[in-house]
Design an enzyme around this catalytic site. Structure first.
Site, PDB file in Angstrom:
ATOM      1  N   TYR A  81      -1.140   8.248  -1.520  1.00 50.18           N
ATOM      2  CA  TYR A  81      -1.564   7.969  -0.151  1.00 50.18           C
ATOM      3  C   TYR A  81      -1.068   9.026   0.833  1.00 50.18           C
ATOM      4  O   TYR A  81      -0.207   9.844   0.526  1.00 50.18           O
ATOM      5  CB  TYR A  81      -1.084   6.580   0.268  1.00 50.18           C
ATOM      6  N   SER A 152       3.064  -0.917  -5.679  1.00 50.49           N
ATOM      7  CA  SER A 152       1.666  -0.716  -6.027  1.00 50.49           C
ATOM      8  C   SER A 152       1.487   0.672  -6.628  1.00 50.49           C
ATOM      9  O   SER A 152       2.127   1.003  -7.621  1.00 50.49           O
ATOM     10  CB  SER A 152       0.793  -0.934  -4.786  1.00 50.49           C
ATOM     11  N   ASP A 305      -0.048 -12.040  -6.722  1.00 48.42           N
ATOM     12  CA  ASP A 305      -0.432 -10.648  -6.888  1.00 48.42           C
ATOM     13  C   ASP A 305      -1.480 -10.531  -7.980  1.00 48.42           C
ATOM     14  O   ASP A 305      -1.752 -11.488  -8.720  1.00 48.42           O
ATOM     15  CB  ASP A 305       0.787  -9.790  -7.213  1.00 48.42           C
ATOM     16  N   HIS A 340       0.477  -9.253  -2.639  1.00 48.59           N
ATOM     17  CA  HIS A 340       0.741  -7.890  -3.112  1.00 48.59           C
ATOM     18  C   HIS A 340       1.560  -7.074  -2.111  1.00 48.59           C
ATOM     19  O   HIS A 340       1.106  -6.800  -0.997  1.00 48.59           O
ATOM     20  CB  HIS A 340      -0.593  -7.208  -3.374  1.00 48.59           C
TER      21      HIS A 340
END
Length: 631
Positions: A81, A152, A305, A340
């Site tokens: 990211y 994640s 999740d 999550h």
């Protein structure tokens, strides 16, 4: 203090205040104050290019405490990211680590933003991850002990890296890391691409936003100072057109879902063409349970999740792997009732979906840094050996509990049979869940599954899907009212019943279609009728005998379906009822089976399936609950 490791969507930037908050309370800092504080206490190197073994260089930010004496332990956060280009979220993480005496390194995966090369999900953990550890350990400011951290996508790459047992990889904290698992125990989800051989749609949406084969790149020989300067005003982030995913997720064929939007062929087309047993899943960055394990780990997970089952199975595997005795002896897990990566929200008056779950307060940050203090600084008392192996939140009872193994050693299997008079259709039918086995003959339950009118997903465990599904403990009655949903409910309980562990269902089924899906859901029904989802699972019938040898169904034949377990911890309180739902779709969470028996993801035609659930003495259908005695 705001939790450091919340998902990006859960992180909000506070507005500026007249006076700065205490130095450790960075969540209350404005963006400007964060930047000023980081400049005050840290030496920062932006967009350093770290070389990999094949010559590709990965963009890396390095934050070190100013005036630190001697080499430092390091925390590595690796991400696909946009977190390197003066991202205030990264600055907050760096401040937290620096305040505690760590160097903090954040690196973009290969092919993302300023990192060179071609992108691959998980970022080549066996090579790029290994080489990054070697590079950090060789720096004069490093004490040679590195901890990997992330939630994640920033956690998933750590798993295959742990199998490499790099000498500098001293500890790891994988949070919500299930998409890094290829196969573990009964789960063969290939990075959450599948559940029971049924593709999950979340990655379709996620890849649209992340995969970018036509991305802009800077020249490789650019001066490092110029590269860092450019990062102040151009982050190389693509902004793609918005998509109405509620409509697009219904597109057929499935394998043209992204090309229909004008996207060039890329990762989605490669993965959707693979079956769950395709050997190509072994060629990437996924962890498989024949790879060994070499790193002490603190696993941080949550009930709602996307892959709590594989995560807990991998925790067990890491404890039993035996390839590194110290690593296997130092595996710990924390499981909250959140969704999550939303560990920031574990506080008082915690609500999941429609359900009030009480005071779920838990300082995840404190546990993370205590674990790193133990393994990166050598402070044994920071995370003592007496720390329970598993700490988990039991819903219903609404309290944290602990155990030395998963499931707890005192959990015993209690079998409950799916029963009816032949009309379990909807919550208004006669479906029952009973500890008493069915008689020799009992009328089966029948329903019609039309792929063009699938059963809607409401809540449960999910993430990252463009708003298609909101995860959590939502009321299931809107879909239980459908006649294509079989509903089996116990009598009200007289005493509390704690279910903690892996919940297994076995169904005896038949169909007039060559292939179809069978979806199972576990639900806690409150006295007022509210039906809170605890978890779900699904299996594509063609894979009932294994993923390597799919077999079609024959009309009139009865088959045994055993989906992978549901994983949870819940106390059914007095007056509550236990409920099991059975149907053939759970959409848009899972791709619809078109029932033809063909190459489902490349087809546009469909068949309406007439499915039957059997529950006689000779062909019982049941669920096995891991029941823990009252404590």
């Amino acid at each position: 203090m705001k939790r450091l490791f919340a998902a990006a969507a859960a992180i909000a930037v506070a507005t500026a205040t007249a006076a700065p908050a205490p130095a450790q309370d960075y969540a209350r800092y404005s963006d400007e104050a964060v930047t000023q504080e980081l400049a005050r206490i840290a030496d920062t190197r932006m967009i350093a290019m770290v070389p990999m073994r094949d010559g590709v260089e990965l963009a890396t930010n390095i934050y070190r405490p100013k005036g630190a004496e001697g080499p430092l332990p390091t925390i590595l956060w690796k991400t696909p990211y946009n977190e390197l280009s003066y991202n205030v979220r990264t600055s907050r993480r760096a401040l937290e680590a620096i305040k505690r005496g760590y160097a903090f390194v954040v690196q973009n995966e290969r092919g993302r933003y300023y990192s060179e090369g071609d992108y691959q999900i998980l970022g080549y953990p066996q090579t790029d991850g290994y080489d990054t550890l070697s590079w950090i350990a060789a720096q004069s400011w490093s004490n040679g002990r590195i901890g990997t951290l992330g939630c994640s996508s920033s956690a998933e790459w750590q798993l295959a890296l742990a199998a490499q047992n790099h000498p500098a990889h001293a500890a790891m904290v994988p949070m919500a890391a299930g998409a890094g698992i290829g196969k573990v125990g009964p789960f063969r989800e290939q990075g959450n691409w599948y559940t029971g051989g049924v593709p999950r749609t979340l990655f379709f949406v996620w890849l649209y936003g992340v995969d970018n084969p036509l991305r802009a790149q800077l020249p490789g020989d650019l001066d490092p100072d110029i590269r860092a300067r450019i990062a102040r005003y151009n982050d190389l982030a693509a902004t793609k057109p918005s998509v109405n995913w509620t409509r697009q997720i219904r597109h057929l064929p499935v394998d043209e879902m992204l090309s229909d939007l004008g996207e060039p062929p890329a990762t989605f087309e490669e993965l959707i063409a693979r079956g769950p047993a395709d050997p190509a899943w072994r060629e990437g960055g996924l962890y498989h349970d024949d790879m060994g394990w070499g790193v002490p780990a603190l696993w941080v997970n949550s009930w709602y999740d996307v892959s709590i089952g594989p995560n807990m199975a991998l925790f067990n595997h890491a404890r039993e792997a035996g390839t590194d005795a110290e690593a296997s002896a130092n595996q710990y897990a924390i499981v909250g009732p959140n969704t999550h990566c939303a560990f920031a929200g574990l506080g008082p008056d915690f609500v999941s979906g429609d359900r009030d779950l009480g005071d779920a307060s838990f300082d995840v940050d404190a546990q993370v840094f205590a674990f790193f203090d133990r393994w990166l600084k050598g402070e044994r008392d920071a995370y003592p050996a007496t720390t329970p192996a598993v700490r988990f939140y039991t819903m219903g009872a609404n309290r944290w509990q602990s155990a030395e193994q998963w499931p707890p050693a005192d959990a015993t299997s209690v079998r409950m049979y799916l029963r009816s008079g032949g009309n379990a259709n909807s919550l208004y039918g006669d479906g029952a869940l009973s500890v008493e086995a069915p008689p020799a003959a009992e009328a089966p339950d029948r329903y019609t599954y039309d792929p063009m009118n699938p059963v809607q997903t409401i809540g449960g465990g999910d993430c990252c899907n463009g708003g298609l599904v909101t995860a959590g403990a939502f009321d299931q009655r809107p879909i239980e009212a459908r006649r294509d949903v079989l509903v089996y409910t116990s009598a009200p309980l007289a005493e509390p019943l704690e279910v903690t562990g892996f919940v297994n269902a076995v169904l005896r089924v038949s169909s007039d279609a060559r292939d179809t899906d069978f979806a199972v859901k576990l639900v806690d029904v409150a006295p007022d009728g509210t039906a809170y989802i605890l978890g779900d699972t699904i299996l594509r019938a063609r894979y009932r005998n294994g993923y390597e040898r799919p077999e079609m169904m024959e009309a009139g034949e009865v088959y045994t379906i055993a989906p992978t377990p549901i994983t949870t911890s819940n106390t059914f309180q007095p007056g509550h009822r236990i409920r099991v739902e059975v149907t053939s779709s759970n959409f848009p969470k899972f791709v619809r089976n078109l029932n033809t028996g063909g190459a489902n993801e490349s087809e546009t035609g469909h068949v309406v399936a007439h499915n039957t659930l059997h529950h006689s003495a000779a062909q019982p259908s049941y669920i096995d609950l891991p029941v823990v005695p009252r404590r």
